[in-house]
Design an enzyme around this catalytic site. Structure first.
Site, PDB file in Angstrom:
ATOM      1  N   GLY A 267      -8.044  25.688 -14.985  1.00 33.30           N
ATOM      2  CA  GLY A 267      -7.449  26.951 -14.581  1.00 33.30           C
ATOM      3  C   GLY A 267      -6.794  27.634 -15.763  1.00 33.30           C
ATOM      4  O   GLY A 267      -5.793  27.150 -16.287  1.00 33.30           O
ATOM      5  N   ILE A 268      -7.355  28.739 -16.205  1.00 32.36           N
ATOM      6  CA  ILE A 268      -6.861  29.434 -17.393  1.00 32.36           C
ATOM      7  C   ILE A 268      -6.005  30.636 -17.036  1.00 32.36           C
ATOM      8  O   ILE A 268      -4.991  30.912 -17.660  1.00 32.36           O
ATOM      9  CB  ILE A 268      -8.044  29.899 -18.281  1.00 32.36           C
ATOM     10  CG1 ILE A 268      -8.772  28.687 -18.862  1.00 32.36           C
ATOM     11  CG2 ILE A 268      -7.551  30.803 -19.402  1.00 32.36           C
ATOM     12  CD1 ILE A 268     -10.002  29.056 -19.665  1.00 32.36           C
TER      13      ILE A 268
ATOM     14  N   SER B 147      -0.740  29.566 -20.883  1.00 25.36           N
ATOM     15  CA  SER B 147      -0.389  28.158 -21.000  1.00 25.36           C
ATOM     16  C   SER B 147      -1.233  27.435 -22.043  1.00 25.36           C
ATOM     17  O   SER B 147      -0.786  26.448 -22.636  1.00 25.36           O
ATOM     18  CB  SER B 147      -0.493  27.449 -19.648  1.00 25.36           C
ATOM     19  OG  SER B 147      -1.804  27.488 -19.145  1.00 25.36           O
TER      20      SER B 147
ATOM     21  N   ASP C  73     -12.389  27.556 -16.621  1.00 23.56           N
ATOM     22  CA  ASP C  73     -12.174  28.441 -15.476  1.00 23.56           C
ATOM     23  C   ASP C  73     -13.520  29.025 -15.085  1.00 23.56           C
ATOM     24  O   ASP C  73     -14.404  29.195 -15.941  1.00 23.56           O
ATOM     25  CB  ASP C  73     -11.197  29.563 -15.821  1.00 23.56           C
ATOM     26  CG  ASP C  73     -10.462  30.086 -14.592  1.00 23.56           C
ATOM     27  OD1 ASP C  73     -11.138  30.474 -13.619  1.00 23.56           O
ATOM     28  OD2 ASP C  73      -9.224  30.105 -14.591  1.00 23.56           O
TER      29      ASP C  73
ATOM     30  N   ASP D 229      -4.204  22.984 -12.827  1.00 18.38           N
ATOM     31  CA  ASP D 229      -3.477  24.191 -12.403  1.00 18.38           C
ATOM     32  C   ASP D 229      -4.504  25.209 -11.954  1.00 18.38           C
ATOM     33  O   ASP D 229      -4.467  26.362 -12.347  1.00 18.38           O
ATOM     34  CB  ASP D 229      -2.629  24.732 -13.564  1.00 18.38           C
ATOM     35  CG  ASP D 229      -1.754  25.912 -13.155  1.00 18.38           C
ATOM     36  OD1 ASP D 229      -1.516  26.073 -11.943  1.00 18.38           O
ATOM     37  OD2 ASP D 229      -1.322  26.678 -14.037  1.00 18.38           O
TER      38      ASP D 229
ATOM     39  N   HIS E 150      -5.806  25.091  -6.405  1.00 17.87           N
ATOM     40  CA  HIS E 150      -4.783  24.679  -5.447  1.00 17.87           C
ATOM     41  C   HIS E 150      -5.363  24.493  -4.043  1.00 17.87           C
ATOM     42  O   HIS E 150      -4.718  24.826  -3.045  1.00 17.87           O
ATOM     43  CB  HIS E 150      -3.637  25.698  -5.392  1.00 17.87           C
ATOM     44  CG  HIS E 150      -3.038  25.990  -6.734  1.00 17.87           C
ATOM     45  ND1 HIS E 150      -3.048  25.089  -7.772  1.00 17.87           N
ATOM     46  CD2 HIS E 150      -2.400  27.089  -7.210  1.00 17.87           C
ATOM     47  CE1 HIS E 150      -2.447  25.607  -8.828  1.00 17.87           C
ATOM     48  NE2 HIS E 150      -2.052  26.817  -8.524  1.00 17.87           N
TER      49      HIS E 150
ATOM     50  N   GLU F 213      -0.321  20.149 -10.687  1.00 16.05           N
ATOM     51  CA  GLU F 213       0.791  21.088 -10.476  1.00 16.05           C
ATOM     52  C   GLU F 213       0.705  21.750  -9.102  1.00 16.05           C
ATOM     53  O   GLU F 213      -0.324  21.711  -8.433  1.00 16.05           O
ATOM     54  CB  GLU F 213       0.742  22.203 -11.532  1.00 16.05           C
ATOM     55  CG  GLU F 213       1.072  21.789 -12.936  1.00 16.05           C
ATOM     56  CD  GLU F 213       1.133  22.997 -13.860  1.00 16.05           C
ATOM     57  OE1 GLU F 213       0.987  24.138 -13.369  1.00 16.05           O
ATOM     58  OE2 GLU F 213       1.330  22.800 -15.061  1.00 16.05           O
ATOM     59  N   ASP F 214       1.815  22.394  -8.735  1.00  9.95           N
ATOM     60  CA  ASP F 214       1.873  23.252  -7.545  1.00  9.95           C
ATOM     61  C   ASP F 214       1.466  22.511  -6.265  1.00  9.95           C
ATOM     62  O   ASP F 214       0.701  23.027  -5.449  1.00  9.95           O
ATOM     63  CB  ASP F 214       1.007  24.498  -7.735  1.00  9.95           C
ATOM     64  CG  ASP F 214       1.447  25.336  -8.922  1.00  9.95           C
ATOM     65  OD1 ASP F 214       2.632  25.260  -9.298  1.00  9.95           O
ATOM     66  OD2 ASP F 214       0.611  26.070  -9.486  1.00  9.95           O
TER      67      ASP F 214
END
Length: 238
Positions: A45-46, A51, A69, A113, A116, A141-142
């Site tokens: 995930g870019i 990041s 991505d 990331d 999700h 994450e998340d």
């Protein structure tokens, strides 16, 4: 004085900073010892790319940071540091993800990331965690997104996709389960261990029967925080 990860994150504008999710203080606890090394990092995930620049500057010019991505157009306006490689890849395409990991890995750090979505989190973890370098770490994450309606089947009451947080609970059993063969300090196939129910068997205080699982053998530790979890693979890292 060395710039902190949070300061770098704020400068590049990533939502991992203290201004948004507040992940940087946790990341620094786990990754500070890797600064200035040749660590290989993969982020799933870019988005706009902030990041990736954060990682590349934090770890230093000897590191290599990969970002994948499905759509790279959102990041085309970002100027990237030279130790960054972007790659167009749909992570739901498991064979393509596997080919990428084999070609460009092994990675020391993987950060999910991306979409999700529960089944994607699980599939990516199952594909990439075994391919980490020894002592490598996989981060998701998340995790709060696991409970969002769209992260499953669109309607939570009818959701059939297991939550990734349930996977974390199962992996906790595997991580703790490494110690269930009390008495030897070994983690081999428990089906070959002496059975106290047989004549001449030795009671070791552990369990017997089915073979040791892969995760019991290879999952060294887990660290769970608000909305994120770190999974460490058995072995010695950089």
């Amino acid at each position: 004085m060395t710039e902190t990860l949070d300061s770098i994150a704020l400068r590049f504008g990533t939502d991992k900073s203290s201004k948004h999710h507040g992940y940087t203080s946790i990341y620094d606890k786990h990754f500070n010892h890797l600064r200035g090394t040749s660590v290989r990092v993969l982020e799933l995930g870019i988005y706009k790319g902030a990041s990736l620049n954060m990682w590349a500057e934090y770890f230093g010019p000897e590191s290599k940071v990969y970002g994948v991505d499905r759509d790279l157009r959102l990041s085309r306006k970002m100027e990237f540091l030279p130790n960054i490689v972007r790659y167009s890849l749909d992570i739901s395409d498991k064979p393509a993800l596997l080919r990428f990991a084999v070609e460009y890995g092994p990675f020391d750090v993987v950060v999910d990331d991306c979409g999700h979505i529960n089944h994607q989190m699980t599939e990516c973890f199952n594909t990439l965690f075994p391919l980490l370098s020894p002592g490598g770490v996989y981060v998701v994450e998340d995790l709060h997104a696991c409970y969002w309606d769209y992260a499953g089947d669109g309607c939570k009451e009818k959701q059939t996709t297991p939550l990734f947080t349930e996977t974390i609970k199962d992996l906790t059993d595997s991580c703790i389960g490494r110690g269930k063969f009390a008495g030897t300090g070994e983690w081999g196939d428990k089906s070959r261990r002496p059975n106290p129910n047989k004549r001449g068997g030795l009671a070791l205080g552990g369990s017997f029967g089915s073979p040791t699982t892969w995760h019991e053998e290879n999952l060294e530790s887990m660290h769970t925080y608000k909305s994120m979890c770190f999974f460490y693979k058995q072995g010695v890292s950089l």
